[in-house]
Design a protein around this motif. Structure first.
Motif, short mmCIF file in Angstrom:
data_model
loop_
_atom_site.label_atom_id
_atom_site.label_comp_id
_atom_site.label_asym_id
_atom_site.label_seq_id
_atom_site.Cartn_x
_atom_site.Cartn_y
_atom_site.Cartn_z
N MET A 1 0.69 -1.28 -0.18
CA MET A 1 -0.01 0.23 -0.15
C MET A 1 1.06 1.19 0.03
O MET A 1 0.23 2.15 -0.49
CB MET A 1 -1.00 -0.09 1.17
CG MET A 1 -1.83 1.32 1.24
SD MET A 1 -3.29 1.36 2.50
CE MET A 1 -3.77 -0.15 2.49
N LEU A 2 2.02 1.42 0.58
CA LEU A 2 2.92 2.19 0.54
C LEU A 2 3.33 2.86 -0.87
O LEU A 2 3.14 4.12 -1.09
CB LEU A 2 4.20 2.17 1.21
CG LEU A 2 5.47 2.95 1.27
CD1 LEU A 2 4.89 4.10 2.16
CD2 LEU A 2 6.87 2.50 1.86
N ASP A 3 3.50 1.90 -1.83
CA ASP A 3 3.79 2.55 -3.30
C ASP A 3 2.38 3.24 -3.57
O ASP A 3 2.58 4.40 -4.57
CB ASP A 3 4.26 1.42 -4.21
CG ASP A 3 5.45 0.76 -3.79
OD1 ASP A 3 6.23 1.63 -3.24
OD2 ASP A 3 5.78 -0.36 -4.18
N MET A 4 1.28 2.72 -3.27
CA MET A 4 0.04 3.34 -3.79
C MET A 4 -0.14 4.89 -3.27
O MET A 4 -0.59 5.66 -3.93
CB MET A 4 -1.14 2.52 -3.43
CG MET A 4 -1.28 1.24 -4.27
SD MET A 4 -2.50 0.12 -3.86
CE MET A 4 -3.84 0.98 -4.19
N VAL A 5 0.04 4.86 -1.92
CA VAL A 5 0.00 6.01 -1.24
C VAL A 5 1.05 7.20 -1.66
O VAL A 5 0.80 8.19 -1.98
CB VAL A 5 0.33 5.97 0.40
CG1 VAL A 5 0.24 7.40 1.11
CG2 VAL A 5 -0.69 5.28 0.91
N LYS A 6 2.26 6.74 -1.98
CA LYS A 6 3.16 7.59 -2.71
C LYS A 6 2.86 8.01 -3.73
O LYS A 6 3.00 9.22 -4.35
CB LYS A 6 4.50 6.82 -2.61
CG LYS A 6 5.38 6.67 -1.57
CD LYS A 6 6.74 6.01 -1.81
CE LYS A 6 7.44 5.99 -0.52
NZ LYS A 6 8.71 5.07 -0.91
N ALA A 7 2.25 7.32 -4.89
CA ALA A 7 1.65 7.56 -6.19
C ALA A 7 0.65 8.57 -6.08
O ALA A 7 0.40 9.46 -6.93
CB ALA A 7 1.12 6.24 -6.97
N ASP A 18 13.22 12.85 2.00
CA ASP A 18 13.79 11.82 2.87
C ASP A 18 12.88 12.13 4.21
O ASP A 18 12.73 13.24 4.77
CB ASP A 18 15.09 12.41 3.07
CG ASP A 18 15.95 11.92 2.00
OD1 ASP A 18 15.54 11.20 1.27
OD2 ASP A 18 17.11 12.60 1.71
N GLY A 19 12.81 10.82 4.85
CA GLY A 19 11.87 10.82 6.04
C GLY A 19 10.35 10.65 5.92
O GLY A 19 9.89 10.63 7.19
N ASP A 20 9.77 10.98 4.88
CA ASP A 20 8.40 11.00 4.75
C ASP A 20 7.89 9.46 4.68
O ASP A 20 6.79 9.09 5.23
CB ASP A 20 8.15 11.37 3.25
CG ASP A 20 8.09 12.93 3.18
OD1 ASP A 20 8.02 13.62 4.42
OD2 ASP A 20 7.95 13.72 2.29
N GLU A 21 8.92 8.44 4.49
CA GLU A 21 8.48 7.16 4.40
C GLU A 21 8.07 6.67 5.77
O GLU A 21 7.09 5.79 5.97
CB GLU A 21 9.42 6.34 3.87
CG GLU A 21 9.07 4.84 3.61
CD GLU A 21 9.99 4.06 2.42
OE1 GLU A 21 10.19 2.81 2.74
OE2 GLU A 21 10.47 4.71 1.52
N THR A 22 8.85 7.24 6.76
CA THR A 22 8.39 6.72 8.34
C THR A 22 7.10 7.34 8.48
O THR A 22 6.09 6.71 9.00
CB THR A 22 9.51 7.29 9.24
OG1 THR A 22 10.63 7.03 8.97
CG2 THR A 22 9.31 7.14 10.59
N ILE A 23 6.86 8.50 8.30
CA ILE A 23 5.31 9.30 8.64
C ILE A 23 4.44 8.46 7.77
O ILE A 23 3.20 8.04 8.14
CB ILE A 23 5.36 10.82 8.26
CG1 ILE A 23 6.62 11.26 8.96
CG2 ILE A 23 4.06 11.27 8.54
CD1 ILE A 23 6.85 12.65 8.35
N LEU A 24 4.85 8.03 6.43
CA LEU A 24 3.71 7.26 5.70
C LEU A 24 3.33 6.07 6.32
O LEU A 24 2.31 5.69 6.26
CB LEU A 24 4.12 7.31 4.25
CG LEU A 24 4.13 8.71 3.45
CD1 LEU A 24 5.20 8.13 2.02
CD2 LEU A 24 2.60 9.02 3.00
N ASN A 25 4.62 5.30 6.56
CA ASN A 25 4.14 3.95 7.19
C ASN A 25 3.26 4.05 8.60
O ASN A 25 2.28 3.41 8.57
CB ASN A 25 5.48 3.40 7.54
CG ASN A 25 6.20 2.75 6.37
OD1 ASN A 25 5.53 2.27 5.37
ND2 ASN A 25 7.40 2.66 6.32
#
Length: 129
Positions: A1-7, A18-25
């Protein structure tokens, strides 16, 4: 789902930093837990994945708006929240030039992302015993 949220974020003009992936997770886990608890299921039903993605984006944008508003300055809100049409229902958020500030448009957009589709949870809800 992470890739879908990023897209989905990139489709609104947000560049992942940088650092957004932690917040996104964290946002994804929060939304997944909320849906699982509300529907009393052990995994997100396929029919709710797109709604979960939008909710995770809404959670992410809420956090960014609160703690780092300058980082979301690149969002194209004029396009994103001007009008939403679902079936025969048409919702217009900004009617005319200058009727809403950028912050009001962002708030309306985030509210839409966080609430749209919650009525569909009932289709997947299980009774608790």
């Amino acid at each position: 789902m992470l890739d879908m949220v990023k897209a989905r974020l990139q489709s609104f003009g947000y560049e992942i930093k940088d650092g957004d992936e932690t917040i996104l997770n964290f946002c994804i886990q929060k939304v997944e837990s909320s849906i699982k608890n509300d529907c009393n299921v052990s995994s997100i039903p396929d029919g709710l994945v797109c709604i979960a993605v939008d909710m995770a984006v809404g959670e992410f944008l809420t956090a960014k708006k609160t703690f780092s508003p300058d980082s979301i300055a690149g969002l194209d809100l004029d396009y994103a929240v001007k009008q939403i049409q679902t079936g025969d229902t048409n919702t217009v958020f900004a009617t005319g030039e200058g009727s809403q500030t950028a912050e009001q448009r962002l708030t309306a957009f985030i509210s839409y992302l966080l609430t749209y589709g919650k009525g569909e949870f009932a289709c997947y809800r299980r009774i608790r015993w």
